[in-house]
Enzyme design. Structure first.
Site, PDB file in Angstrom:
ATOM      1  N   CYS A  23       0.847  -1.193   0.000  1.00  0.00           N
ATOM      2  CA  CYS A  23       0.000   0.000   0.000  1.00  0.00           C
ATOM      3  C   CYS A  23       0.877   1.235   0.000  1.00  0.00           C
ATOM      4  CB  CYS A  23      -0.927   0.009   1.205  1.00  0.00           C
ATOM      5  SG  CYS A  23      -0.044   0.143   2.782  1.00  0.00           S
ATOM      6  N   CYS A  26       3.273   1.601   2.891  1.00  0.00           N
ATOM      7  CA  CYS A  26       4.514   0.833   2.729  1.00  0.00           C
ATOM      8  C   CYS A  26       5.546   1.667   1.971  1.00  0.00           C
ATOM      9  CB  CYS A  26       4.261  -0.464   1.975  1.00  0.00           C
ATOM     10  SG  CYS A  26       3.193  -1.650   2.816  1.00  0.00           S
ATOM     11  N   ASP A 430      11.225  29.468 -30.521  1.00  0.00           N
ATOM     12  CA  ASP A 430      12.406  29.912 -31.245  1.00  0.00           C
ATOM     13  C   ASP A 430      12.051  29.869 -32.735  1.00  0.00           C
ATOM     14  OD1 ASP A 430      15.193  30.409 -31.924  1.00  0.00           O
ATOM     15  OD2 ASP A 430      15.266  28.291 -32.460  1.00  0.00           O
ATOM     16  N   ASP A 629      15.371  23.961 -30.091  1.00  0.00           N
ATOM     17  CA  ASP A 629      16.007  22.750 -30.611  1.00  0.00           C
ATOM     18  C   ASP A 629      16.779  21.997 -29.545  1.00  0.00           C
ATOM     19  OD1 ASP A 629      18.278  24.221 -30.211  1.00  0.00           O
ATOM     20  OD2 ASP A 629      18.732  24.538 -32.328  1.00  0.00           O
ATOM     21  N   ASP A 633      19.321  26.780 -27.580  1.00  0.00           N
ATOM     22  CA  ASP A 633      18.318  27.429 -26.740  1.00  0.00           C
ATOM     23  C   ASP A 633      18.361  26.917 -25.302  1.00  0.00           C
ATOM     24  OD1 ASP A 633      17.078  29.007 -28.828  1.00  0.00           O
ATOM     25  OD2 ASP A 633      16.291  27.127 -29.598  1.00  0.00           O
TER      26      ASP A 633
END
Length: 742
Positions: A23, A26, A430, A629, A633
């Protein structure tokens, strides 16, 4: 905006599999133990994937230390490189779970028949039911006692605690009725056994666990399919001979052979032969991609038509597929901020429920019709409150959402990135290489009197054949695309920054700028208006003169990608603001923006200034996604709330952004945001259901609807409702598998 955390260089992130968790509590226990370990900077344990992502300082803590911490907490661990052992352990655990379910189901059905259908002698019936219920309680249900003991040893309580206490209360009350019925009657309790309750609760919970295991298996199906795509062997040339070797033995630089229909084993570059390759598993693009010498190939894609040889460039964990698998696994093992609320609730939920059960028992013991009713109500509270649904709500949706994204070519780095992307309100693009193709193309051919477009283009291309300038190459490519015949040039001369002069079929041809033609004393005349108009559109204009007369013009531009306008339109329909940021001049930037439908433009912005533009928008309260890209950038991608890198097959910049689009298709930008929103919506639905279920179920089980509780929420009914809630949450998350892009 909070700065993105930078990991220390000496730190390493490792993903391990945790076994024995039942669960969310845990998972919280293991996570807390790992976080307290010296040298562990970060730990996230995902109950749905049963994996732990650990950021550790290898100079201070080792893998063995991590394994020891997990085992001390009472759970098992499978370290990296032991995937086969992990698979076998999972299969063995699932077989054991199914065996316990079938045995428990058979015993429970028998108990129900003997207790409610077949009339056994009064003195014999309780002993027969005891005989059938005992193996269910202590063999089939042993996992709950073990889980409770582990939790209590760690100073906490979990779902197993609720189940063990609840079923034990029903079982031992029934045992007292069986062994000492007179004493039970003397204290005012009903001399009725509840073996069917304890057995049915355990059976229903085991059924729920089996259903959860199957659903969780389907949820991680995407990552398994990716892993199954990996080749097992490769055919390479060693010492002049063709040999077949295991994929792990392939080295960078090896010459690899691929036949039609075979899967390409590793990444590389074609050096001999031509073919078409199905790259859909990486890019999502259904059309085969033609390959010839010099072209890259991606490991695990399928060669279709021809045989070829290629030189291996990336092997093992460096291949594109391996990186995709790693990225998806890390995302599925991470934790979204929205999950913190669920974690905090799960951490205090079980002790609170136990307290409510005790209070419920005490109240009904004094005001109820008899002590039996108090036991039944308390057991109902314990069983219906099990927080399985709460623990599964977030990680299961993330598991399915990120897996579906990988299938679509949308790689989401982390759960946090997915959550942030869903809240984006502004998208920055861009220009060069992102919105546009990144290379010049012929857009217009303006022919003078007595000239045709094709004749003019063929003449200009013939003059440019020997030019090394990108604009000249674009003119030649355009002419060849039209199937035009080019002539050989003589007396070729390149005039730096202005154009070229060449002899074509005995004529002097000049192709270049207005300044070059003026220098050569060529009257541009009526072409001036066309040249100025094209220049105003942000295009580069090359004028063409023959023997001193201007005969036409060729315009070139870095044109938008075919899908750019559709992507921008889709983003606008989603209510997002769009901004174009470029280092290009204002005129060119505005021309591109008009073509794709962007209204806000920032031109003349240098690469190192793009991050400042992102920061300025964030200062206005915007949640910003930057699309680039992934290389030049990088500062802006890192600064943005969500960085989206548009990739091209093997060139994808996975390390540069929060989201990487494997296919070079801008339409995946709105799809990535839509998928993030869909996943977040799914998580909210799950959390609401889990909270609503427990909020409604606990007071009802505690007796809020007295006196109909016996028929409405018998403990067995509570167990069925609890199991159903967990399965419902997982089933709701699985709806994301049907998400369709484009």
């Amino acid at each position: 905006m909070a700065e993105k955390r930078v990991q220390p260089e000496q730190s390493r992130r490792v993903t391990v599999t945790i076994t024995g968790m039942h669960c969310a509590a845990c998972a919280a226990t293991v996570e807390e133990a790992l976080r307290k370990t010296e040298g562990v900077a970060e730990a996230n344990v995902n109950f749905a994937t049963e994996q732990a992502g650990v950021l550790l300082d290898e100079s201070r803590v080792t893998f063995d230390d991590i394994a020891g911490v997990v085992k001390s907490a009472g759970y098992g661990i499978v370290m990296p490189g032991m995937e086969d052992a992990e698979r076998l352990a999972r299969e063995r655990e699932l077989r054991g779970l199914r065996l316990r379910l079938w045995v428990s189901l058979a015993a429970t059905v028998s108990i129900m028949l003997f207790d409610h259908v077949f009339a056994l002698p009064t003195r014999v019936a309780p002993w027969v039911l005891l005989l059938l219920a005992t193996p269910v309680q202590f063999w089939a249900g042993w996992r709950f006692y073990r889980g409770m003991w582990i939790a209590l040893r760690g100073g906490s309580a979990n779902m197993d605690t609720l189940i063990a206490v609840g079923t034990s209360a029903a079982y031992f009350y029934s045992l007292a009725v069986t062994v000492a019925p007179a004493f039970v009657q003397r204290i005012g309790a009903e001399a009725h056994v509840y073996y069917d309750t304890s057995a049915m609760i355990i059976t229903l919970i085991l059924l729920g666990r089996n259903l959860e295991a199957g659903a969780k298996g389907r949820a991680s199906e995407a990552i398994r399919r990716l892993m199954h795509l990996q080749s097992k062997v490769a055919r390479v040339v060693r010492e002049g001979e063709e040999v077949e070797i295991p994929i792990d033995d392939v080295h960078v630089g090896d010459m690899v052979l691929v036949r039609p229909g075979e899967r390409i084993p590793v990444d590389g570059e074609v050096i001999e032969g031509e073919s078409a390759v199905d790259e859909s598993m990486v890019t999502g693009e259904s059309m085969p991609v033609d390959k010839e010498p010099g072209d890259p190939v991606v490991g695990s894609t399928v060669n279709q038509s021809g045989a070829f040889r290629f030189r291996a460039s990336r092997v093992g964990a460096e291949t594109v597929l391996a990186q995709i698998i790693r990225l998806v696994q890390e995302a599925q093992g991470s934790k979204a901020p929205i999950q913190r609320l669920a974690d905090r609730v799960a951490g205090i939920f079980v002790p609170v429920v136990i307290a409510i059960a005790i209070i419920t028992f005490a109240i009904w013991l004094f005001v109820g019709p008899n002590p039996t009713y108090a036991v039944v109500a308390a057991v109902s509270v314990l069983i219906i409150a099990c927080p399985c649904a709460l623990g599964l709500a977030t990680p299961t949706s993330l598991l399915v959402g990120t897996g579906r994204g990988a299938e679509l070519g949308i790689l989401i780095r982390s759960a946090e990135a997915l959550e942030v992307a869903g809240a984006i309100d502004t998208v920055i693009f861009d220009k060069t290489g992102t919105l546009t193709r990144g290379e010049p193309q012929v857009t217009d051919v303006v022919a003078g009197a007595s000239w045709t477009d094709d004749r003019l283009l063929a003449l200009a291309a013939s003059a440019e054949r020997n030019s090394e300038h990108p604009l000249g190459g674009a003119v030649v490519q355009a002419a060849r695309a039209r199937g035009l015949t080019l002539s050989d040039a003589t007396e070729f001369r390149a005039i730096s920054g202005m154009g070229v002069r060449a002899g074509i079929d005995g004529k002097t041809v000049i192709v270049g700028s207005k300044q070059l033609l003026g220098q050569e004393q060529v009257a541009v005349g009526p072409l001036l208006d066309a040249a100025d108009r094209l220049a105003a559109e942000g295009k580069t204009v090359m004028l063409v003169a023959v023997d001193g007369d201007a005969v036409g013009a060729v315009a070139l531009a870095d044109v938008p990608k075919e899908e750019a306008a559709a992507a921008v339109r889709a983003l606008k329909e989603m209510g997002l603001a769009i901004v174009l940021i470029t280092g290009d001049n204002e005129r060119t930037a505005q021309a591109i923006a008009r073509q794709v439908g962007i209204d806000q433009v920032e031109a003349g912005v240098l690469p190192d200034q793009k991050a400042d533009s992102v920061k300025a928008l964030q200062a206005k309260g915007r949640r910003v996604a930057m699309v680039g890209d992934g290389i030049n950038d990088a500062p802006a991608l890192a600064r943005a709330d969500t960085g989206i890198a548009v990739g091209r097959g093997t060139d994808i910049a996975m390390e540069s952004a929060d989201i990487t689009l494997v296919r070079d298709d801008l339409r995946l930008v709105p799809e990535a945001i839509k998928l993030s929103r869909a996943t977040l919506s799914n998580i909210r639905q799950n959390l609401f259901f889990a909270f609503f279920y427990n909020s409604l179920g606990i007071p009802i089980a505690a007796g809020a609807l007295y006196p109909v509780i016996h028929t409405l929420l018998h403990p067995a009914m509570a167990a069925a409702a609890m199991a159903f809630s967990s399965v419902s949450v997982v089933a709701n998350a699985l709806r994301l598998r049907r998400y369709r892009a484009l």
